[in-house]
Design a protein around this motif. Structure first.
Motif, short mmCIF file in Angstrom:
data_model
loop_
_atom_site.label_atom_id
_atom_site.label_comp_id
_atom_site.label_asym_id
_atom_site.label_seq_id
_atom_site.Cartn_x
_atom_site.Cartn_y
_atom_site.Cartn_z
N TYR A 119 -5.35 5.90 -2.23
CA TYR A 119 -3.90 5.12 -2.15
C TYR A 119 -3.71 4.30 -3.38
CZ TYR A 119 -7.04 1.41 -0.50
OH TYR A 119 -7.98 0.52 -0.42
N GLN A 122 -10.47 8.18 1.36
CA GLN A 122 -8.89 7.84 1.58
C GLN A 122 -8.63 7.34 0.10
OE1 GLN A 122 -7.79 4.51 4.48
NE2 GLN A 122 -9.83 4.95 5.63
N PRO A 166 0.14 5.37 0.39
CA PRO A 166 -0.76 6.35 0.48
C PRO A 166 -0.82 7.40 -0.36
CG PRO A 166 0.23 5.35 2.69
CD PRO A 166 1.18 4.88 1.49
N SER A 177 -5.49 11.54 2.53
CA SER A 177 -6.80 11.23 2.99
C SER A 177 -7.30 12.65 3.40
CB SER A 177 -6.85 10.33 4.23
OG SER A 177 -6.16 10.74 5.28
N ILE A 196 0.81 -1.20 -0.07
CA ILE A 196 0.12 -0.04 0.15
C ILE A 196 0.82 1.20 -0.07
CG2 ILE A 196 -1.86 1.17 1.20
CD1 ILE A 196 -2.77 -1.37 0.13
#
Length: 236
Positions: free
Chosen positions: A224, A222, A209, A212, A207
């Motif tokens: 990502y 969110q 990011p 957010s 993941i």
């Protein structure tokens, strides 16, 4: 002019369309020369110039209006796949919107009802809303600094939409998930990412990011990127 009950959903749809164009530009799925500069939320963004591509993205985003306004849109995934008919997925840009309203939530996934959406929209701070969305697009413009080299020439994309219910969508666009918790709307026939058993993403996914945001009384989102773990080989 927007009706009060449409403000949140209209702004979200506008953002989703801009995000898809910008992500395709950043990862060079098409030649940069096929994109033009536009302004949105006070910043420069990129938008495809090819009529068929523009229409395709417009139609996909327009199809999200029903699940979004019925408060059952769970996430949107822009999936970029390697060249070839059996090309494996290289990365997925994920957007997870969640409506945040003070009361009258629906029984479906704890999401707010339409009446609560209308009440919240009338008190929405448009400038704050756009500032939050602008911050996400600015982060996206620097995504190459944290992702590996751009996908190879000839890579393709598709858009998957995950919902908490059918919400009046076309039957032929619906695919039931194995766990029976919603489903996905495929923008076109082709590769579908292999999901983990709990339905929370790719097996062994990494993941990355992006950002957010939270707009009080309206929206939490969110954003990502999901990538296959470097330690795993692509699934055939």
């Amino acid at each position: 002019m927007h009706e009060d009950g449409d403000l949140v959903s209209d702004l979200c749809l506008e953002f989703l369309q801009a995000f898809i164009h910008q992500a395709l530009y950043q990862r060079e799925i098409y030649s940069p020369s096929l994109f033009e500069r536009r302004r949105l939320y006070g910043i420069a963004v990129r938008r495809a110039r090819h009529p068929e591509l523009v229409q395709y993205i417009q139609e996909i985003v327009a199809s999200l209006e029903t699940p979004l306004r019925q408060n059952i849109l769970a996430k949107v995934a822009l999936v970029i796949s390697a060249p070839g008919n059996e090309g494996h997925a290289l990365e997925r840009f994920i957007i997870e919107p969640r409506l945040l309203l003070p009361s009258s939530t629906s029984a479906t996934a704890g999401r707010p009802s339409t009446s609560a959406l209308q009440t919240s929209s009338s008190n929405l701070d448009i400038l704050e809303f756009e500032a939050q969305l602008r911050a996400i697009l600015l982060k996206l413009q620097y995504i190459d600094a944290v992702l590996p080299p751009k996908p190879p020439i000839g890579s393709t994309f598709q858009i998957l939409v995950y919902t908490a219910g059918r919400g009046g969508m076309a039957v032929d666009a619906w695919i039931e998930e194995q766990q029976g918790k919603g489903g996905s709307l495929l923008s076109e026939q082709g590769l579908e990412m292999k999901e983990s058993e709990n339905g929370n993403g790719n097996v062994g996914a990494e993941i990355v990011p992006i950002k957010s945001c939270k707009i009080d009384g309206a929206l939490q989102m969110q954003v990502y990127v999901e990538r296959p773990s470097p330690t795993l080989k692509p699934t055939e």
